[in-house]
Design a protein around this motif. Structure first.
Motif, PDB file in Angstrom:
ATOM      1  N   SER A 156      19.677   2.397   2.766  1.00 50.62           N
ATOM      2  CA  SER A 156      18.854   3.167   3.703  1.00 50.62           C
ATOM      3  C   SER A 156      17.367   2.970   3.473  1.00 50.62           C
ATOM      4  CB  SER A 156      19.186   4.661   3.571  1.00 50.62           C
ATOM      5  OG  SER A 156      18.929   5.112   2.252  1.00 50.62           O
ATOM      6  N   ASP A 157      16.995   2.180   2.461  1.00 50.39           N
ATOM      7  CA  ASP A 157      15.585   1.897   2.185  1.00 50.39           C
ATOM      8  C   ASP A 157      15.160   0.604   2.872  1.00 50.39           C
ATOM      9  OD1 ASP A 157      15.515   4.142   0.644  1.00 50.39           O
ATOM     10  OD2 ASP A 157      15.465   3.088  -1.283  1.00 50.39           O
ATOM     11  N   LEU A 158      13.905   0.578   3.275  1.00 54.88           N
ATOM     12  CA  LEU A 158      13.332  -0.604   3.896  1.00 54.88           C
ATOM     13  C   LEU A 158      12.343  -1.238   2.928  1.00 54.88           C
ATOM     14  CD1 LEU A 158      13.011  -2.330   6.532  1.00 54.88           C
ATOM     15  CD2 LEU A 158      11.048  -0.850   7.073  1.00 54.88           C
ATOM     16  N   TRP A 159      12.531  -2.523   2.657  1.00 53.57           N
ATOM     17  CA  TRP A 159      11.649  -3.256   1.752  1.00 53.57           C
ATOM     18  C   TRP A 159      10.860  -4.271   2.574  1.00 53.57           C
ATOM     19  CZ3 TRP A 159      11.623  -2.220  -3.584  1.00 53.57           C
ATOM     20  CH2 TRP A 159      12.620  -1.338  -4.017  1.00 53.57           C
ATOM     21  N   VAL A 160       9.553  -4.266   2.395  1.00 52.57           N
ATOM     22  CA  VAL A 160       8.660  -5.122   3.181  1.00 52.57           C
ATOM     23  C   VAL A 160       7.853  -6.004   2.236  1.00 52.57           C
ATOM     24  CG1 VAL A 160       6.754  -5.185   4.830  1.00 52.57           C
ATOM     25  CG2 VAL A 160       8.502  -3.393   5.011  1.00 52.57           C
ATOM     26  N   THR A 161       7.979  -7.309   2.388  1.00 52.42           N
ATOM     27  CA  THR A 161       7.136  -8.228   1.627  1.00 52.42           C
ATOM     28  C   THR A 161       5.851  -8.441   2.413  1.00 52.42           C
ATOM     29  OG1 THR A 161       8.076 -10.205   2.672  1.00 52.42           O
ATOM     30  CG2 THR A 161       9.140  -9.418   0.675  1.00 52.42           C
ATOM     31  N   ASP A 162       4.716  -8.342   1.729  1.00 55.00           N
ATOM     32  CA  ASP A 162       3.425  -8.591   2.383  1.00 55.00           C
ATOM     33  C   ASP A 162       2.728  -9.736   1.661  1.00 55.00           C
ATOM     34  OD1 ASP A 162       0.692  -8.503   3.314  1.00 55.00           O
ATOM     35  OD2 ASP A 162       1.187  -6.550   4.183  1.00 55.00           O
ATOM     36  N   LEU A 163       2.721 -10.879   2.319  1.00 52.42           N
ATOM     37  CA  LEU A 163       2.145 -12.098   1.759  1.00 52.42           C
ATOM     38  C   LEU A 163       0.648 -11.969   1.552  1.00 52.42           C
ATOM     39  CD1 LEU A 163       3.015 -15.706   2.826  1.00 52.42           C
ATOM     40  CD2 LEU A 163       0.636 -14.997   2.893  1.00 52.42           C
ATOM     41  N   ILE A 165      -1.231  -9.288   0.698  1.00 52.30           N
ATOM     42  CA  ILE A 165      -1.751  -8.378  -0.320  1.00 52.30           C
ATOM     43  C   ILE A 165      -0.928  -8.403  -1.608  1.00 52.30           C
ATOM     44  CG2 ILE A 165      -2.869  -6.861   1.351  1.00 52.30           C
ATOM     45  CD1 ILE A 165      -0.499  -4.944   1.130  1.00 52.30           C
ATOM     46  N   ASP A 166      -0.033  -9.373  -1.733  1.00 47.61           N
ATOM     47  CA  ASP A 166       0.758  -9.569  -2.958  1.00 47.61           C
ATOM     48  C   ASP A 166       1.534  -8.322  -3.354  1.00 47.61           C
ATOM     49  OD1 ASP A 166      -0.055 -12.278  -3.470  1.00 47.61           O
ATOM     50  OD2 ASP A 166      -1.997 -11.509  -4.146  1.00 47.61           O
ATOM     51  N   GLN A 167       2.198  -7.721  -2.362  1.00 43.28           N
ATOM     52  CA  GLN A 167       2.991  -6.530  -2.633  1.00 43.28           C
ATOM     53  C   GLN A 167       4.334  -6.593  -1.926  1.00 43.28           C
ATOM     54  OE1 GLN A 167       0.768  -3.003  -1.477  1.00 43.28           O
ATOM     55  NE2 GLN A 167      -0.044  -2.749  -3.548  1.00 43.28           N
ATOM     56  N   VAL A 168       5.302  -5.900  -2.506  1.00 47.34           N
ATOM     57  CA  VAL A 168       6.531  -5.533  -1.819  1.00 47.34           C
ATOM     58  C   VAL A 168       6.522  -4.008  -1.729  1.00 47.34           C
ATOM     59  CG1 VAL A 168       9.047  -5.495  -1.878  1.00 47.34           C
ATOM     60  CG2 VAL A 168       7.816  -7.555  -2.588  1.00 47.34           C
ATOM     61  N   VAL A 169       6.570  -3.492  -0.508  1.00 49.31           N
ATOM     62  CA  VAL A 169       6.437  -2.058  -0.264  1.00 49.31           C
ATOM     63  C   VAL A 169       7.801  -1.499   0.137  1.00 49.31           C
ATOM     64  CG1 VAL A 169       5.216  -0.264   1.026  1.00 49.31           C
ATOM     65  CG2 VAL A 169       4.073  -2.451   0.532  1.00 49.31           C
ATOM     66  N   ARG A 170       8.141  -0.345  -0.428  1.00 50.10           N
ATOM     67  CA  ARG A 170       9.403   0.322  -0.083  1.00 50.10           C
ATOM     68  C   ARG A 170       9.122   1.517   0.807  1.00 50.10           C
ATOM     69  NH1 ARG A 170      13.000   4.455  -2.188  1.00 50.10           N
ATOM     70  NH2 ARG A 170      11.492   4.961  -3.840  1.00 50.10           N
ATOM     71  N   TYR A 171       9.907   1.627   1.890  1.00 51.16           N
ATOM     72  CA  TYR A 171       9.806   2.754   2.808  1.00 51.16           C
ATOM     73  C   TYR A 171      11.158   3.455   2.915  1.00 51.16           C
ATOM     74  CZ  TYR A 171       5.392   0.759   4.546  1.00 51.16           C
ATOM     75  OH  TYR A 171       4.113   0.281   4.652  1.00 51.16           O
ATOM     76  N   ALA A 183       5.342   0.826  -4.115  1.00 52.21           N
ATOM     77  CA  ALA A 183       5.003  -0.578  -3.914  1.00 52.21           C
ATOM     78  C   ALA A 183       4.965  -1.285  -5.261  1.00 52.21           C
ATOM     79  CB  ALA A 183       3.662  -0.720  -3.206  1.00 52.21           C
ATOM     80  N   ALA A 184       5.383  -2.527  -5.272  1.00 48.48           N
ATOM     81  CA  ALA A 184       5.331  -3.358  -6.474  1.00 48.48           C
ATOM     82  C   ALA A 184       4.248  -4.403  -6.294  1.00 48.48           C
ATOM     83  CB  ALA A 184       6.676  -4.024  -6.727  1.00 48.48           C
ATOM     84  N   VAL A 214      10.262 -14.828  -8.431  1.00 52.25           N
ATOM     85  CA  VAL A 214      10.116 -13.762  -9.414  1.00 52.25           C
ATOM     86  C   VAL A 214      11.396 -12.934  -9.430  1.00 52.25           C
ATOM     87  CG1 VAL A 214       8.836 -11.694 -10.089  1.00 52.25           C
ATOM     88  CG2 VAL A 214       7.618 -13.672  -9.147  1.00 52.25           C
ATOM     89  N   ALA A 215      11.979 -12.793 -10.611  1.00 57.38           N
ATOM     90  CA  ALA A 215      13.169 -11.963 -10.787  1.00 57.38           C
ATOM     91  C   ALA A 215      12.727 -10.530 -11.049  1.00 57.38           C
ATOM     92  CB  ALA A 215      14.002 -12.480 -11.951  1.00 57.38           C
ATOM     93  N   CYS A 216      13.301  -9.586 -10.297  1.00 55.78           N
ATOM     94  CA  CYS A 216      12.912  -8.182 -10.389  1.00 55.78           C
ATOM     95  C   CYS A 216      14.129  -7.315 -10.689  1.00 55.78           C
ATOM     96  CB  CYS A 216      12.287  -7.708  -9.074  1.00 55.78           C
ATOM     97  SG  CYS A 216      10.922  -8.721  -8.471  1.00 55.78           S
ATOM     98  N   THR A 217      13.885  -6.223 -11.369  1.00 52.26           N
ATOM     99  CA  THR A 217      14.888  -5.192 -11.541  1.00 52.26           C
ATOM    100  C   THR A 217      14.547  -4.021 -10.632  1.00 52.26           C
ATOM    101  OG1 THR A 217      13.672  -4.207 -13.379  1.00 52.26           O
ATOM    102  CG2 THR A 217      15.358  -5.842 -13.922  1.00 52.26           C
ATOM    103  N   VAL A 218      15.568  -3.244 -10.286  1.00 48.53           N
ATOM    104  CA  VAL A 218      15.368  -2.058  -9.451  1.00 48.53           C
ATOM    105  C   VAL A 218      16.042  -0.882 -10.145  1.00 48.53           C
ATOM    106  CG1 VAL A 218      15.712  -0.996  -7.196  1.00 48.53           C
ATOM    107  CG2 VAL A 218      15.373  -3.469  -7.363  1.00 48.53           C
ATOM    108  N   ALA A 219      15.279   0.185 -10.353  1.00 52.73           N
ATOM    109  CA  ALA A 219      15.821   1.401 -10.946  1.00 52.73           C
ATOM    110  C   ALA A 219      15.182   2.600 -10.264  1.00 52.73           C
ATOM    111  CB  ALA A 219      15.544   1.443 -12.445  1.00 52.73           C
ATOM    112  N   ASP A 220      16.026   3.488  -9.763  1.00 50.63           N
ATOM    113  CA  ASP A 220      15.546   4.683  -9.058  1.00 50.63           C
ATOM    114  C   ASP A 220      14.595   4.326  -7.919  1.00 50.63           C
ATOM    115  OD1 ASP A 220      17.005   6.346 -10.806  1.00 50.63           O
ATOM    116  OD2 ASP A 220      15.375   6.285 -12.277  1.00 50.63           O
TER     117      ASP A 220
END
Length: 340
Positions: A156-163, A165-171, A183-184, A214-220
């Motif tokens: 149910s979460d939306l993840w947006v990559t933004d080329l 601003i070097d971020q991945v934003v969660r909504y 945001a990461a 880039v390998a990422c982990t996701v927690a909470d």
């Protein structure tokens, strides 16, 4: 899940006058070959991305330079009937439908924004929210402003990559509106373009501008970037490498990354969040923008090569090899396989 009763593959493409933005193709499941279908074409301008509704006979298309999202009904024979058009508030290059089928999210590369639509009972879209990103990045040409490139639902979460601003934003969606939930930050100049979710929970993010994964982990719900690896086993010195689309294999053993420049699919073995490059496999075309995998076949949209090529994956090594099957498509941007 509802089915449309056909085996058509739809290919979205950037368009010139008189060229349909969406074309339909019959797929031979055994050989992987595509043949032009008598139905399935639609005159969509610059159809940069296509997506199925998960439980209705509808297809959605991002019309990039028109700044619109298009809705089509899909008939049992695969014919597309245009149901409606909505402005997206920018120039969209990606869209996706949430697993429940209620929401459609659109990433506007031009304008650096994310649009949210609600799906009506007839499949058409009603605008609900538009969120604009702010900021800039290290690259003066590509990061002069935000550039949302991917709006992907993970549950149910939306993840947006933004080329830009070097971020991945969660909504999250709260009362029909996008709520920024975190945001990461990635390395300056990395340019996150696409992400792939692993079955075990890891997320792999492709950096278009620094040619890394880039390998990422996701927690909470928090995305934490980890180590970066080169986007290909061999990066050519004479030209830049621009990663595009990244996906995990269904069994989670491998990650596939399309690399423009060397025009290859790079295969990585997966061990937790560790990636090991195994092979760079030529796609048989120029500028692989997107690919789609079904069973042991991979279909690659070679944008400037005007072709969609077919590769077959070795079940043991995970490494694909060209089958020789290919079709000519002007400036293909996206391959949408039959819904399963």
């Amino acid at each position: 899940m509802a089915t449309t009763g056909h085996d058509l593959v739809y290919i979205g493409a950037y368009t010139d006058d008189g060229v349909p933005g969406i074309t339909g193709w019959h797929r031979d499941a055994a050989t992987g070959e595509l043949t032009a279908a008598p139905h399935g074409d639609a005159p969509a301008a610059d159809a940069s991305f296509l997506a199925w509704h998960p439980n209705g006979p509808w297809l959605y298309a991002a019309s990039e330079f028109a700044g619109e999202v298009l809705t089509y009904a899909v008939a049992p024979d695969g014919a597309l009937t245009h149901l409606g058009t909505r402005p997206t508030g920018g120039e969209p290059c990606h869209l996706s439908v949430d697993p429940s089928g209620r929401w459609v999210a659109v990433a506007n590369y031009g304008g650096g924004s994310v649009a949210l639509f609600e799906v009506a009972a007839d499949g058409t879209l009603e605008p609900r929210d538009l969120v604009r990103h702010t900021g800039s990045g290290l690259d003066p040409e590509r990061q002069e402003a935000p550039h949302a490139h991917l709006a992907q639902w993970l549950g149910s979460d939306l993840w947006v990559t933004d080329l830009g601003i070097d971020q991945v934003v969660r909504y999250t969606v709260v009362d029909g509106a996008l709520h920024r939930a975190g945001a990461a930050d990635f390395a300056a100049g990395m340019g996150p373009r696409w992400l792939a979710a692993h079955p075990d929970g890891a997320v792999f993010v492709a950096g278009e501008l620094d040619a890394t994964v880039v390998a990422c982990t996701v927690a909470d719900g928090v995305l934490r970037p980890g180590p970066a690896v080169p986007a290909a086993l061999e990066l050519p010195e004479e030209e830049r490498t621009y990663p595009s689309h990244i996906e995990c294999s269904a069994d989670g053993r491998f990650v596939y990354l399309a690399n423009r420049g060397p025009d290859c699919l790079t295969v990585f073995a997966v061990a937790g969040t560790r990636l090991t490059a195994l092979a760079d496999v030529p796609t048989g075309g120029r500028w692989p923008r997107h690919f789609a995998q079904v069973d042991d076949l991979i279909y690659v949209a070679n944008q400037t090569g005007d072709s969609v090529t077919v590769l077959r994956v070795d079940p043991d090594t995970g490494i694909p090899v060209p089958t020789g099957a290919a079709v000519e498509v002007a400036r293909p941007a996206c391959v949408l396989l039959p819904r399963r």
